[in-house]
Design an enzyme around this catalytic site. Structure first.
Site, PDB file in Angstrom:
ATOM      1  N   HIS A   1      61.572  42.647  57.380  1.00 26.93           N
ATOM      2  CA  HIS A   1      61.407  44.054  57.006  1.00 26.93           C
ATOM      3  C   HIS A   1      60.085  44.626  57.492  1.00 26.93           C
ATOM      4  O   HIS A   1      59.653  45.664  57.006  1.00 26.93           O
ATOM      5  CB  HIS A   1      61.570  44.208  55.498  1.00 26.93           C
ATOM      6  CG  HIS A   1      62.906  43.734  55.040  1.00 26.93           C
ATOM      7  ND1 HIS A   1      64.055  44.455  55.263  1.00 26.93           N
ATOM      8  CD2 HIS A   1      63.294  42.562  54.475  1.00 26.93           C
ATOM      9  CE1 HIS A   1      65.099  43.760  54.819  1.00 26.93           C
ATOM     10  NE2 HIS A   1      64.652  42.601  54.341  1.00 26.93           N
TER      11      HIS A   1
ATOM     12  N   LYS B   1      43.785  30.426  47.474  1.00 22.88           N
ATOM     13  CA  LYS B   1      42.841  29.301  47.608  1.00 22.88           C
ATOM     14  C   LYS B   1      42.198  29.315  48.998  1.00 22.88           C
ATOM     15  O   LYS B   1      41.002  29.104  49.141  1.00 22.88           O
ATOM     16  CB  LYS B   1      43.542  27.953  47.390  1.00 22.88           C
ATOM     17  CG  LYS B   1      44.131  27.695  46.008  1.00 22.88           C
ATOM     18  CD  LYS B   1      43.189  27.871  44.865  1.00 22.88           C
ATOM     19  CE  LYS B   1      43.349  29.217  44.206  1.00 22.88           C
ATOM     20  NZ  LYS B   1      42.690  29.454  42.968  1.00 22.88           N
TER      21      LYS B   1
ATOM     22  N   ASN C   1      24.191  40.700  30.670  1.00 21.82           N
ATOM     23  CA  ASN C   1      25.471  40.471  31.351  1.00 21.82           C
ATOM     24  C   ASN C   1      26.365  41.652  31.015  1.00 21.82           C
ATOM     25  O   ASN C   1      26.710  41.849  29.854  1.00 21.82           O
ATOM     26  CB  ASN C   1      26.090  39.161  30.840  1.00 21.82           C
ATOM     27  CG  ASN C   1      27.489  38.933  31.386  1.00 21.82           C
ATOM     28  OD1 ASN C   1      27.897  39.563  32.355  1.00 21.82           O
ATOM     29  ND2 ASN C   1      28.228  38.038  30.761  1.00 21.82           N
TER      30      ASN C   1
ATOM     31  N   GLU D   1      39.660  32.290  49.233  1.00 20.06           N
ATOM     32  CA  GLU D   1      38.440  32.128  48.434  1.00 20.06           C
ATOM     33  C   GLU D   1      37.507  31.073  49.009  1.00 20.06           C
ATOM     34  O   GLU D   1      36.292  31.253  49.021  1.00 20.06           O
ATOM     35  CB  GLU D   1      38.798  31.695  47.008  1.00 20.06           C
ATOM     36  CG  GLU D   1      39.406  32.773  46.173  1.00 20.06           C
ATOM     37  CD  GLU D   1      39.864  32.230  44.838  1.00 20.06           C
ATOM     38  OE1 GLU D   1      39.431  32.756  43.805  1.00 20.06           O
ATOM     39  OE2 GLU D   1      40.651  31.271  44.816  1.00 20.06           O
TER      40      GLU D   1
ATOM     41  N   TRP E   1      24.967  38.075  39.101  1.00 16.83           N
ATOM     42  CA  TRP E   1      26.015  38.524  40.029  1.00 16.83           C
ATOM     43  C   TRP E   1      25.782  40.019  40.125  1.00 16.83           C
ATOM     44  O   TRP E   1      26.031  40.768  39.177  1.00 16.83           O
ATOM     45  CB  TRP E   1      27.389  38.209  39.459  1.00 16.83           C
ATOM     46  CG  TRP E   1      28.509  38.457  40.421  1.00 16.83           C
ATOM     47  CD1 TRP E   1      28.950  37.617  41.403  1.00 16.83           C
ATOM     48  CD2 TRP E   1      29.344  39.614  40.498  1.00 16.83           C
ATOM     49  NE1 TRP E   1      29.999  38.195  42.092  1.00 16.83           N
ATOM     50  CE2 TRP E   1      30.264  39.412  41.557  1.00 16.83           C
ATOM     51  CE3 TRP E   1      29.412  40.809  39.785  1.00 16.83           C
ATOM     52  CZ2 TRP E   1      31.228  40.357  41.910  1.00 16.83           C
ATOM     53  CZ3 TRP E   1      30.374  41.748  40.138  1.00 16.83           C
ATOM     54  CH2 TRP E   1      31.269  41.512  41.191  1.00 16.83           C
TER      55      TRP E   1
ATOM     56  N   CYS F   1      27.400  36.934  35.698  1.00 22.81           N
ATOM     57  CA  CYS F   1      26.056  36.743  35.172  1.00 22.81           C
ATOM     58  C   CYS F   1      26.073  35.697  34.058  1.00 22.81           C
ATOM     59  O   CYS F   1      26.982  35.660  33.232  1.00 22.81           O
ATOM     60  CB  CYS F   1      25.413  38.001  34.639  1.00 22.81           C
ATOM     61  SG  CYS F   1      25.135  39.242  35.907  1.00 22.81           S
TER      62      CYS F   1
HETATM   63  C1  F6R Z   1      41.164  32.380  41.531  1.00 22.88           C
HETATM   64  C2  F6R Z   1      40.401  32.765  40.356  1.00 22.88           C
HETATM   65  C3  F6R Z   1      40.546  34.149  39.833  1.00 22.88           C
HETATM   66  C4  F6R Z   1      40.844  34.092  38.334  1.00 22.88           C
HETATM   67  C5  F6R Z   1      40.834  35.514  37.743  1.00 22.88           C
HETATM   68  C6  F6R Z   1      41.173  35.517  36.273  1.00 22.88           C
HETATM   69  O1  F6R Z   1      40.837  31.106  41.977  1.00 22.88           O
HETATM   70  O2  F6R Z   1      39.668  31.988  39.815  1.00 22.88           O
HETATM   71  O3  F6R Z   1      41.530  34.859  40.517  1.00 22.88           O
HETATM   72  O4  F6R Z   1      42.086  33.490  38.170  1.00 22.88           O
HETATM   73  O5  F6R Z   1      39.586  36.096  37.931  1.00 22.88           O
HETATM   74  O6  F6R Z   1      40.233  34.796  35.533  1.00 22.88           O
HETATM   75  P1  F6R Z   1      40.584  34.235  34.099  1.00 22.88           P
HETATM   76  O7  F6R Z   1      41.677  33.233  34.295  1.00 22.88           O
HETATM   77  O8  F6R Z   1      39.330  33.642  33.565  1.00 22.88           O
HETATM   78  O9  F6R Z   1      41.075  35.404  33.300  1.00 22.88           O
END
Ligand code: F6R
Length: 586
Positions: free
Chosen positions: A486, A467, A100, A470, A74, A2
């Site tokens: 395994h 990657k 938020n 996502e 969100w 959010c």
């Molecule tokens: C992956 C991604 C998430 C963040 C995770 C932690 O591309 O963006 O997995 O790495 O939500 O977020 P931060 O780094 O902001 O704590």
């Protein structure tokens, strides 16, 4: 999770348009719906405009006015509907709230409000806040009513509340980020300072347990929520430029941010300051590194664990969300590395707070400026990647890792010079992107893909797969290559694509041998690394700068492949479905 944006005393008297453009910069925080509440000029009414879907290129026809607050959502409580979009109003329609966080006790608060005849029009936890303020306002002025309402909310929350009669805006923070931008004749509020950088770089990063009362742009007061005592509001300058948060001609932020790594990784690798030396010294005298983060940040921690081992240092890594059972192992001899792009991830913050209680020292490896984790830490190692806008982490991940190279290099003397020379050239080389684009075209219809890697290229494989998941929504799964026999090799069928991440290192042969085993079960093998092999059906070449640095190349291939696959499969790589950039709730 959010986004909140607001303006008080908009200089153009087009506050709704200003908020709309601020919200567009915060869309990465949530894109289920968006909405704006405006105090129209010469009217006590609040005008609302809210819609489901991405804000993208949306327009608003709200009238003129100089005070407005807005939100990108969100969804957590209540589906994605117009009624559930923020702002939410009280029964009298004089109070608008954006929020938020999650009000954990909203059901009991709502039951009581219903007995007081309040009528609810949404399924959200947020709407109760507007009605509670309305109720409290029967006996108190608006500011106190908002403050006392906020005290009743359980959970991590940030709110902005607009009083339509007076134009007063009150913002409260406990656990979810809020920043105030102070311009010459206007005040901005935002979940992230990048949203108002084009207006001002003077900011106040609110702390937990703080409330700000904005009566006018030149009448702004800060108080402690718990003691209700006034505090001094001390602003600071942000050194990011507004252009850094623009696309600069790229089709997507993700592609821009991947390309920026030509500079951001070398910068991080050569990061030398007294904090690095102080942290290294703590490790030398026996403090034990404990690495925590979520998602990509956790994979960075895993890679750092290999780097520490190489430097002869025992470190442990786990997802911050799994911290609790391990917390008794954390003591005043622990050095807890909190790895985070945003510095606002709820699970990481909770783990850090617990570690601090146990007496541990905290080192924050953070990208965003002025974050909660930065403030909780004893040492801060800013990764300096600049604003990362795409929801998918790229340059922040590699810069965080670069900082660990700089730190462990201090302990083990790894030489980054050949990598610093070769990596930018490889990344900019047309052949690199063409080869990866062609592979993406080939894999467009693939639903399952597997990756193998060993040692430092095991975390590479995990990050690579994340990657792909996502951005393209493809099922991608990574295994340490030693794990295959395994059990998981049973997943392979004729034609299953498998990516082998290699380096010119002591385990190269083992990874290739695992790739050959996969091939003998019918897999289509995509090799990534400095040397081709006849086991590979397809090959993406990377320079050879030694085993450790191979992680940067292998992850960058994953970033680009994910980007092209996402586009090819009709997804938006900057805003993948169901995700938000900053996960500020548990
Ligand atoms: C992956 C991604 C998430 C963040 C995770 C932690 O591309 O963006 O997995 O790495 O939500 O977020 P931060 O780094 O902001 O704590």
């Amino acid at each position: 999770m959010c986004g909140i944006f607001g303006v008080i005393n908009d200089q153009t008297n087009e506050a709704a348009q200003t908020v709309l453009s601020g919200l567009k910069k915060l869309e990465y925080r949530g894109y289920d719906s968006w909405g704006i509440a405006l105090k129209a000029t010469d009217s006590n009414d609040i005008k609302i405009d809210k819609h489901i879907g991405k804000i993208g290129s949306a327009a608003t026809s709200l009238p003129r006015g100089s005070i407005a607050i807005g939100h990108t959502r969100w969804a957590t409580h209540g589906g994605v509907t117009d009624a559930n979009a923020h702002p939410h109003l009280d029964c009298s329609h004089h109070i608008a709230v954006i929020h938020n966080g999650i009000v954990e006790n909203y059901q009991e608060l709502q039951s009581k409000l219903k007995t007081q005849k309040h009528v609810f029009v949404s399924e959200t936890d947020t709407e109760i806040i507007a009605h509670l303020i309305e109720e409290e306002s029967k006996t108190k002025p608006f500011f106190k009513a908002t403050l006392h309402t906020f005290k009743k909310l359980v959970g991590s929350n940030a709110i902005a509340v607009l009083n339509g009669k007076t134009g007063e805006v009150v913002v409260c923070r406990n656990g979810s980020p809020l920043v105030i931008g102070v311009a010459k004749n206007a005040i901005y509020i935002a979940s992230d300072a990048t949203a108002f950088l084009d207006k001002t770089n003077t900011a106040y990063f609110m702390e937990d347990d703080e409330v700000i009362d904005i009566k006018k742009n030149d009448d702004v007061s800060l108080y402690s929520i718990s003691t209700e005592k006034e505090k001094k509001l001390v602003v600071r300058k942000i050194d990011w430029k507004a252009e850094a948060a623009e696309k600069a001609g790229y089709a997507h932020f993700m592609l821009k941010e991947v390309n920026e790594q030509a500079k951001t990784i070398p910068n991080a690798l050569t990061h030398k300051d007294k904090t690095i030396a102080q942290v290294a010294q703590r490790i030398k005298v026996g403090y034990k590194p404990i690495l925590i983060g979520c998602g990509s940040a956790s994979y960075c921690g895993l890679a750092a664990q290999y780097l520490f081992a190489q430097a002869g240092v025992e470190a442990i890594n786990f997802g911050a969300y799994e911290f609790e059972p391990f917390s008794p192992l954390v003591s005043e001899k622990s050095l807890v590395f909190a790895i985070s792009q945003s510095g606002e991830t709820a699970d990481t913050i909770l783990a850090v707070k617990q570690a601090k209680k146990n007496g541990a020292k905290i080192v924050a490896i953070i990208n965003a400026q002025g974050s909660t984790l930065e403030r909780l830490a004893d040492y801060c190692l800013p990764v300096g990647a600049g604003p990362e806008i795409a929801v998918v982490s790229t340059k922040a991940f590699t810069a965080q890792l670069g900082i660990f190279f700089a730190l462990t290099g201090e302990l083990s003397k790894i030489n980054p010079a050949p990598f610093i020379h070769d990596f930018p050239l490889w990344l900019k080389n047309k052949k690199t992107s063409e080869t990866i684009l062609n592979l993406a075209k080939q894999l467009l219809k693939t639903e399952h893909i597997y990756l193998i890697g060993k040692h430092i290229n095991y975390p590479s494989a995990l990050e690579f797969a994340l990657k792909l998941k996502e951005t393209s929504y493809m099922h991608a799964e990574s295994f340490a290559s030693g794990e295959l026999k395994h059990g998981v090799i049973s997943l392979i069928q004729p034609g299953t694509p498998c990516i082998a991440l290699t380096a010119h290192d002591a385990v190269q042969k083992e990874v290739i041998s695992s790739a050959i085993e996969l091939k003998s079960r019918g897999a289509y093998i995509i090799g990534v690394g400095p040397e081709n092999n006849k086991a590979f059906d397809c090959f993406i070449e990377t320079p050879d700068n030694g085993a450790s640095f191979s992680i940067f190349y292998n992850v960058a291939v994953g970033q680009l492949l994910g980007y092209y696959l996402g586009i090819g499969r009709g997804a938006d790589p900057d805003k993948p479905r169901n995700l938000a950039k900053s996960v500020t709730v548990k």
